[in-house]
Design a protein around this motif. Structure first.
Motif, PDB file in Angstrom:
ATOM      1  N   UNK A 261       0.953  -1.689  -0.049  1.00 37.19           N
ATOM      2  CA  UNK A 261       0.298  -0.142   0.001  1.00 37.19           C
ATOM      3  C   UNK A 261       0.844   1.548   0.101  1.00 37.19           C
ATOM      4  N   UNK A 262       0.447   2.671   0.374  1.00 31.62           N
ATOM      5  CA  UNK A 262       0.924   3.712   0.623  1.00 31.62           C
ATOM      6  C   UNK A 262       0.808   4.267  -1.426  1.00 31.62           C
ATOM      7  N   UNK A 263       0.100   3.856  -2.222  1.00 32.56           N
ATOM      8  CA  UNK A 263       0.501   4.452  -3.250  1.00 32.56           C
ATOM      9  C   UNK A 263      -1.064   5.431  -4.259  1.00 32.56           C
ATOM     10  N   UNK A 264      -2.288   5.690  -3.488  1.00 33.97           N
ATOM     11  CA  UNK A 264      -2.805   6.394  -3.493  1.00 33.97           C
ATOM     12  C   UNK A 264      -2.843   7.142  -3.926  1.00 33.97           C
ATOM     13  N   UNK A 265      -2.222   8.316  -3.396  1.00 34.90           N
ATOM     14  CA  UNK A 265      -2.208   9.357  -3.638  1.00 34.90           C
ATOM     15  C   UNK A 265      -0.924   9.821  -5.458  1.00 34.90           C
ATOM     16  N   UNK A 266      -0.430   8.888  -5.135  1.00 37.74           N
ATOM     17  CA  UNK A 266       0.709   9.130  -6.213  1.00 37.74           C
ATOM     18  C   UNK A 266      -0.195   8.339  -7.327  1.00 37.74           C
ATOM     19  N   UNK A 267      -1.369   7.705  -7.228  1.00 38.27           N
ATOM     20  CA  UNK A 267      -2.468   7.139  -8.290  1.00 38.27           C
ATOM     21  C   UNK A 267      -2.904   8.464  -8.964  1.00 38.27           C
ATOM     22  N   UNK A 268      -3.484   9.467  -8.351  1.00 34.76           N
ATOM     23  CA  UNK A 268      -4.109   9.882  -8.486  1.00 34.76           C
ATOM     24  C   UNK A 268      -3.365  11.452  -8.448  1.00 34.76           C
ATOM     25  N   UNK A 269      -2.113  11.656  -7.957  1.00 36.97           N
ATOM     26  CA  UNK A 269      -1.551  12.474  -8.882  1.00 36.97           C
ATOM     27  C   UNK A 269      -1.167  12.870 -10.123  1.00 36.97           C
ATOM     28  N   UNK A 270      -1.275  10.939 -11.085  1.00 35.86           N
ATOM     29  CA  UNK A 270      -1.072  10.886 -11.941  1.00 35.86           C
ATOM     30  C   UNK A 270      -2.206  10.904 -13.263  1.00 35.86           C
ATOM     31  N   UNK A 271      -3.383  10.389 -12.613  1.00 35.11           N
ATOM     32  CA  UNK A 271      -4.586  10.646 -13.034  1.00 35.11           C
ATOM     33  C   UNK A 271      -5.143  12.282 -13.287  1.00 35.11           C
ATOM     34  N   UNK A 272      -5.220  12.849 -12.080  1.00 37.28           N
ATOM     35  CA  UNK A 272      -6.243  13.744 -12.475  1.00 37.28           C
ATOM     36  C   UNK A 272      -4.586  15.010 -13.007  1.00 37.28           C
ATOM     37  N   UNK A 273      -6.248  16.064 -13.133  1.00 33.65           N
ATOM     38  CA  UNK A 273      -5.443  17.415 -13.636  1.00 33.65           C
ATOM     39  C   UNK A 273      -4.800  17.985 -12.578  1.00 33.65           C
ATOM     40  N   UNK A 274      -6.150  18.253 -11.143  1.00 34.77           N
ATOM     41  CA  UNK A 274      -4.854  18.803  -9.626  1.00 34.77           C
ATOM     42  C   UNK A 274      -5.589  17.969  -8.942  1.00 34.77           C
ATOM     43  N   UNK A 275      -5.242  18.093  -7.653  1.00 33.07           N
ATOM     44  CA  UNK A 275      -5.710  17.572  -5.991  1.00 33.07           C
ATOM     45  C   UNK A 275      -5.608  18.641  -4.753  1.00 33.07           C
ATOM     46  N   UNK A 276      -5.782  18.460  -4.411  1.00 37.17           N
ATOM     47  CA  UNK A 276      -5.453  18.916  -3.418  1.00 37.17           C
ATOM     48  C   UNK A 276      -6.389  18.559  -1.663  1.00 37.17           C
ATOM     49  N   UNK A 277      -6.567  19.475  -1.032  1.00 39.87           N
ATOM     50  CA  UNK A 277      -8.210  19.659   0.121  1.00 39.87           C
ATOM     51  C   UNK A 277      -8.038  20.507   0.538  1.00 39.87           C
ATOM     52  N   UNK A 278      -9.235  20.448   1.392  1.00 40.22           N
ATOM     53  CA  UNK A 278      -9.696  21.623   1.969  1.00 40.22           C
ATOM     54  C   UNK A 278     -10.401  21.631   2.947  1.00 40.22           C
ATOM     55  N   UNK A 279     -10.418  22.300   4.176  1.00 35.53           N
ATOM     56  CA  UNK A 279     -10.493  21.864   5.917  1.00 35.53           C
ATOM     57  C   UNK A 279     -11.651  22.446   5.435  1.00 35.53           C
ATOM     58  N   UNK A 280     -12.953  21.737   5.990  1.00 30.39           N
ATOM     59  CA  UNK A 280     -14.313  21.593   6.700  1.00 30.39           C
ATOM     60  C   UNK A 280     -14.933  22.565   7.689  1.00 30.39           C
ATOM     61  N   UNK A 281     -15.540  23.037   7.976  1.00 30.88           N
ATOM     62  CA  UNK A 281     -15.830  24.034   9.568  1.00 30.88           C
ATOM     63  C   UNK A 281     -15.123  25.735   9.494  1.00 30.88           C
ATOM     64  N   UNK A 282     -15.047  26.483  10.168  1.00 36.85           N
ATOM     65  CA  UNK A 282     -14.629  27.384  10.000  1.00 36.85           C
ATOM     66  C   UNK A 282     -14.238  27.699  11.476  1.00 36.85           C
ATOM     67  N   UNK A 283     -13.057  28.185  11.320  1.00 34.90           N
ATOM     68  CA  UNK A 283     -12.634  29.056  12.092  1.00 34.90           C
ATOM     69  C   UNK A 283     -11.146  28.712  12.515  1.00 34.90           C
ATOM     70  N   UNK A 284     -10.942  28.373  13.843  1.00 34.33           N
ATOM     71  CA  UNK A 284      -9.777  27.331  14.102  1.00 34.33           C
ATOM     72  C   UNK A 284      -9.811  26.033  14.376  1.00 34.33           C
ATOM     73  N   UNK A 285     -11.217  25.489  14.672  1.00 31.24           N
ATOM     74  CA  UNK A 285     -11.764  23.852  14.403  1.00 31.24           C
ATOM     75  C   UNK A 285     -12.587  23.657  13.873  1.00 31.24           C
ATOM     76  N   UNK A 286     -11.400  23.151  12.648  1.00 30.12           N
ATOM     77  CA  UNK A 286     -12.199  22.554  11.858  1.00 30.12           C
ATOM     78  C   UNK A 286     -13.400  21.340  12.495  1.00 30.12           C
ATOM     79  N   UNK A 287     -13.730  20.573  11.842  1.00 36.00           N
ATOM     80  CA  UNK A 287     -14.715  20.017  11.536  1.00 36.00           C
ATOM     81  C   UNK A 287     -14.555  18.514  11.274  1.00 36.00           C
TER      82      UNK A 287
END
Length: 148
Positions: free
Chosen positions: A108-134
């Motif tokens: 295991x350990x290749x999931x994001x490498x696969x995504x990086x190879x097939x997607x045009x871009x990827x990332x993450x967004x924190x959900x929630x507001x302020x200093x305490x994302x949920x």
């Protein structure tokens, strides 16, 4: 037998989004693959289905392996006329995704490498507001054919 999902009724105009919540477990990947194919079919973007199915499979695998969350939300959207976004929301904002190099013998350990190879871009967004994302959404985007 009870179905975990309802029929897809994604809008085909504007900047539509379809989302649904499922158990955070590896078996959700099969449902995710079907769902992303159904949504892309509604949007007449079947040519993106294989890449999007791979992406959603890896995102679900990562969420089920690396978070203790009981449920995840699958999100498929059209942030613009030329992009499709596939995402998974979990309730673990402290476990952020990061590319890593798996050793040759690792199973295991290749999931994001696969995504990086097939997607045009990827990332993450924190959900929630302020200093305490949920939670966080880990996402990947694919360009549609009309995008240069």
């Amino acid at each position: 037998m009870t179905s975990l999902r309802s029929p897809v009724e994604a809008a085909s105009v504007g900047h539509p989004t379809y989302s649904q919540t499922f158990p955070c477990e590896p078996s959700t990947a099969e449902i995710g693959r079907e769902l992303v194919r159904d949504v892309l079919g509604v949007w007449h973007l079947d040519d993106l289905a294989d890449r999007a199915a791979l992406i959603i499979t890896e995102l679900i695998a990562n969420a089920s392996r690396h978070t203790p969350c009981p449920r995840i939300r699958l999100i498929f959207g059209r942030p613009s006329a030329t992009r499709v976004r596939v995402g998974v929301v979990d309730e673990e904002p402290s476990r952020l995704p990061a590319l890593s190099q798996a050793d040759e013998g690792d199973e295991s350990g290749r999931g994001l490498l696969l995504i990086d190879a097939v997607a045009d871009r990827w990332g993450y967004d924190l959900q929630g507001s302020g200093r305490r994302p949920w939670g966080k959404e880990v996402w990947a985007e694919l360009r549609t054919e009309g995008d240069e």
